[in-house]
Write a protein that holds these residues in place. Structure first.
Motif, PDB file in Angstrom:
ATOM      1  N   GLY A  96       0.824  -1.206   0.000  1.00  0.00           N
ATOM      2  CA  GLY A  96       0.000   0.000   0.000  1.00  0.00           C
ATOM      3  C   GLY A  96       0.857   1.254   0.000  1.00  0.00           C
ATOM      4  N   ARG A  97       0.195   2.397  -0.084  1.00  0.00           N
ATOM      5  CA  ARG A  97       0.906   3.680  -0.100  1.00  0.00           C
ATOM      6  C   ARG A  97       1.735   3.896   1.154  1.00  0.00           C
ATOM      7  NH1 ARG A  97      -4.248   5.393  -2.327  1.00  0.00           N
ATOM      8  NH2 ARG A  97      -3.962   5.684  -4.562  1.00  0.00           N
ATOM      9  N   SER A  98       1.283   3.302   2.269  1.00  0.00           N
ATOM     10  CA  SER A  98       2.012   3.446   3.533  1.00  0.00           C
ATOM     11  C   SER A  98       3.236   2.540   3.595  1.00  0.00           C
ATOM     12  CB  SER A  98       1.080   3.119   4.701  1.00  0.00           C
ATOM     13  OG  SER A  98       0.720   1.742   4.650  1.00  0.00           O
ATOM     14  N   GLY A  99       3.372   1.647   2.604  1.00  0.00           N
ATOM     15  CA  GLY A  99       4.499   0.709   2.602  1.00  0.00           C
ATOM     16  C   GLY A  99       4.183  -0.628   3.238  1.00  0.00           C
TER      17      GLY A  99
END
Length: 196
Positions: A96-99
């Motif tokens: 995800g965008r958060s890693g």
């Protein structure tokens, strides 16, 4: 071989409607798929948009109904090929965008044929190069074992099994770990969907 892309959660006003309906249809169909091909490997692969129970790291966003979908494959007589070979390995196929990593992509093999799984892995190169947002999965499935007709190859490169070329001749075909040979021997290479 059945390739699946399970819908993601969808827009807020229709959250999980398509996903649940698709999961229910797949869950209902899996036992019939296995019954239709009792003597050959059944392979189900794709982006299921669910994770397994005990996933690391844990993600609280998933409900029991999503874990139940993952479990329905085992209930239908299918084995998670990656987990079969790597029972404790932490691996992810999407980030995800958060890693945070998620193991959304799966390869299942009919349980009676799970011992033929020689390799099942995630490869991050295409994802890291920006060609897709998912890791590529590969499966290496060995030949059927025929009692009395098998043995180790002299090079230790894999199992040998007798296979008919014609009514009068037979040949031994070794499995090989080299990628070029894998393509010739019918390994399954499953590229995940580009869409999330």
């Amino acid at each position: 071989m059945l390739g699946l892309y399970v819908p993601s959660r969808g827009p807020k006003e229709q959250r999980n409607v398509a996903k649940r309906a698709f999961q229910e249809a797949v869950t209902e169909s899996l036992p019939r798929l296995r019954a239709a091909f009792p003597d050959m490997p059944v392979i189900v692969a794709g982006d299921l948009n669910v994770i397994e129970r005990g996933h690391q790291p844990p993600h609280k966003v998933f409900g029991n109904w999503e874990y139940d979908f993952y479990d329905s494959f085992q209930a239908a007589g299918l084995t998670d090929a990656f987990r079969h070979l790597h029972p404790d390995e932490v691996a992810h196929s999407w980030f995800g965008r958060s890693g945070n990593g998620f193991r959304f992509d799966h390869l299942f093999v009919s349980t009676p044929h799970a011992e033929r799984v020689l390799g099942c892995d995630y490869h991050q190169e295409a994802r890291e190069a920006g060609l897709t947002d998912h890791a590529v999965m590969t499966l290496r499935l060995g030949p059927a074992v025929h009692p009395g007709r098998t043995g180790r190859s002299p090079s230790g490169g894999g199992w040998l099994t007798a296979g008919r070329r014609s009514d009068r001749t037979s040949a031994f075909r070794p499995t090989s770990p080299e990628p070029q040979a894998l393509a010739r021997q019918g390994s399954m290479h499953c590229a995940p969907s580009e869409n999330r």
